[in-house]
Write an enzyme that holds these catalytic residues in place. Structure first.
Site, mmCIF file in Angstrom:
data_model
loop_
_atom_site.group_PDB
_atom_site.id
_atom_site.type_symbol
_atom_site.label_atom_id
_atom_site.label_comp_id
_atom_site.label_asym_id
_atom_site.label_seq_id
_atom_site.Cartn_x
_atom_site.Cartn_y
_atom_site.Cartn_z
ATOM 1 N N ASP A 94 8.915 1.261 -0.527
ATOM 2 C CA ASP A 94 10.049 0.379 -0.237
ATOM 3 C C ASP A 94 9.650 -0.704 0.749
ATOM 4 O OD1 ASP A 94 12.298 1.679 -1.621
ATOM 5 O OD2 ASP A 94 11.815 3.365 -0.317
ATOM 6 N N MET A 145 20.123 1.472 -8.055
ATOM 7 C CA MET A 145 20.305 1.950 -6.679
ATOM 8 C C MET A 145 21.564 2.821 -6.636
ATOM 9 S SD MET A 145 17.758 0.921 -5.029
ATOM 10 C CE MET A 145 18.304 1.757 -3.540
ATOM 11 N N ASP A 204 17.465 5.645 -7.478
ATOM 12 C CA ASP A 204 16.936 5.659 -6.107
ATOM 13 C C ASP A 204 18.080 5.754 -5.099
ATOM 14 O OD1 ASP A 204 15.466 5.189 -3.791
ATOM 15 O OD2 ASP A 204 14.940 3.116 -4.312
ATOM 16 N N MET A 251 12.627 -5.049 -1.584
ATOM 17 C CA MET A 251 13.992 -5.391 -1.164
ATOM 18 C C MET A 251 13.884 -6.619 -0.286
ATOM 19 S SD MET A 251 15.270 -1.567 -0.424
ATOM 20 C CE MET A 251 13.597 -0.978 -0.550
ATOM 21 N N MET A 261 10.869 -4.001 2.770
ATOM 22 C CA MET A 261 12.117 -4.659 3.200
ATOM 23 C C MET A 261 11.790 -5.845 4.099
ATOM 24 S SD MET A 261 14.251 -1.293 4.281
ATOM 25 C CE MET A 261 14.155 0.224 3.328
ATOM 26 N N HIS A 307 8.956 -1.136 -4.726
ATOM 27 C CA HIS A 307 10.346 -1.607 -4.757
ATOM 28 C C HIS A 307 10.509 -2.658 -3.661
ATOM 29 C CE1 HIS A 307 14.824 -0.350 -3.890
ATOM 30 N NE2 HIS A 307 14.731 -1.566 -4.377
ATOM 31 N N HIS A 329 6.701 6.045 -4.520
ATOM 32 C CA HIS A 329 7.648 4.925 -4.416
ATOM 33 C C HIS A 329 7.496 4.259 -3.048
ATOM 34 C CE1 HIS A 329 11.439 2.899 -5.523
ATOM 35 N NE2 HIS A 329 11.791 3.034 -4.248
ATOM 36 N N SER A 368 9.624 8.882 -2.170
ATOM 37 C CA SER A 368 9.708 7.624 -1.435
ATOM 38 C C SER A 368 9.040 7.734 -0.062
ATOM 39 C CB SER A 368 11.166 7.201 -1.270
ATOM 40 O OG SER A 368 11.227 6.088 -0.420
#
Ligand code: DX5
Ligand code: ZN
Length: 220
Positions: free
Chosen positions: A37, A139, A177, A70, A39, A68, A35, A10
Site C-alpha cells: 500500500d 475497497m 481489501d 493510493m 499512500m 496498490h 500486497h 498486506s
C-alpha cells in the site's frame, strides 16, 4: 474443480522493526502475493512507505508484488513500480482522469493492470474499462488505514462485479481489501471474490502461516 482463492497479505500491518523475519514467514507461507500500500497524504489522509524502503522489501520477498497506489497521478510512478519488479499495479478509478491511458501504460511497462474502487464508487462505472483490466480491487474500507471495520455493502458489489465480468467476457480477477478476516473472507469468496487482501488478520495472528492457510480455505 473449484477455483483456488488467492491470498495477498498486506505489508502495512507488518512489524517494520523485524521486516526480514516478517517477510521470511510470508515466503514460507501459502500466501500467493504480497500486497503493498503506497499512500501520499493527498489522495488518502495518511502516508505509508515509499520506493527507497520498498526496494528492500522487494529484495526480501519471494512472492509476486501486488502494488496498490493510493496516490494522485499514479501514472507518474509506473516506472518506479516496474523497477521494484511488481507483478501487478493497481490505480484508483477516482485518481485517474484518463484511466484507459494509464491502464495501457501499465501494461506497456510489462505489468498486470488493476483498477481500484473506493467504497462509494459503483461497479457500473467499470462498464467501459472492464475488458482492459486484469483485476478490479474493491475497497471494503475507506483507504488509508489498516485495522478498520469491513463495510457490508462490499458483498453486493462483489456480486455485481461478478455479473459484469461474466456478461462482458472480461478476464479480470476480483480482489477485496480491508477488514478481511476468516468470517468476512468466507462470505466474500462465496460472493465471487478471487483474491483476498488481509493486513491485521495475518500480521497480528499468533501463527501467520496458519491464518493464511485458514483464509485460503475460507468459503469452501
Ligand atoms: C487500506 C489498505 C489495506 C490495509 C488493509 O488503505 O489498502 O491494504 O492494509 O488492512 P486490514 O486488513 O487490517 O483492514
Ligand atoms: Zn491495499
Amino acid at each position: 474443480m473449484e477455483k483456488e482463492l488467492k491470498i495477498s497479505p498486506s505489508l502495512l500491518a507488518a512489524d517494520f522493526g523485524n521486516l526480514e523475519r516478517e517477510l521470511g514467514k510470508i515466503n514460507k507461507s501459502e500466501a500467493d502475493w504480497l500486497h503493498i500500500d503506497i499512500m501520499d497524504g493527498v489522495f488518502v489522509p495518511n502516508i505509508s512507505f515509499g520506493f527507497p524502503v520498498l526496494k528492500y522489501v522487494a529484495k526480501l520477498c519471494e512472492k509476486p508484488l501486488d502494488v496498490h497506489l493510493m496516490i494522485v497521478q499514479p501514472e507518474k510512478f509506473i516506472h518506479e513500480v516496474k523497477d521494484l519488479g511488481a507483478m501487478m499495479m493497481n490505480v484508483h478509478y477516482e485518481a485517474c482522469v484518463h484511466l484507459h491511458r494509464v491502464i495501457q501504460q501499465i501494461k506497456d511497462a510489462g505489468m498486470k493492470a488493476g483498477v481500484t474502487l473506493n467504497p462509494s464508487t459503483p461497479v457500473f462505472l467499470l462498464e467501459d474499462i472492464i475488458r482492459d483490466v486484469d483485476m478490479v480491487l474493491l475497497m471494503s474500507v475507506n483507504p488509508g488505514f489498516g485495522g478498520q471495520k469491513f463495510i457490508e455493502h462490499t458483498i453486493d458489489k462483489v456480486r455485481a462485479l461478478r455479473e459484469l465480468i461474466e456478461r462482458t467476457g472480461s478476464h479480470a480477477l476480483i480482489e477485496v481489501d480491508g477488514g478481511v478476516n476468516q468470517e468476512t473472507g468466507a462470505r466474500l469468496a462465496k460472493a465471487g471474490a478471487d483474491v483476498l487482501v488481509a493486513g491485521s488478520a495475518v500480521f497480528k495472528a499468533p501463527d501467520m502461516g496458519e491464518m493464511i492457510h485458514q483464509l485460503k480455505i475460507a468459503g469452501r
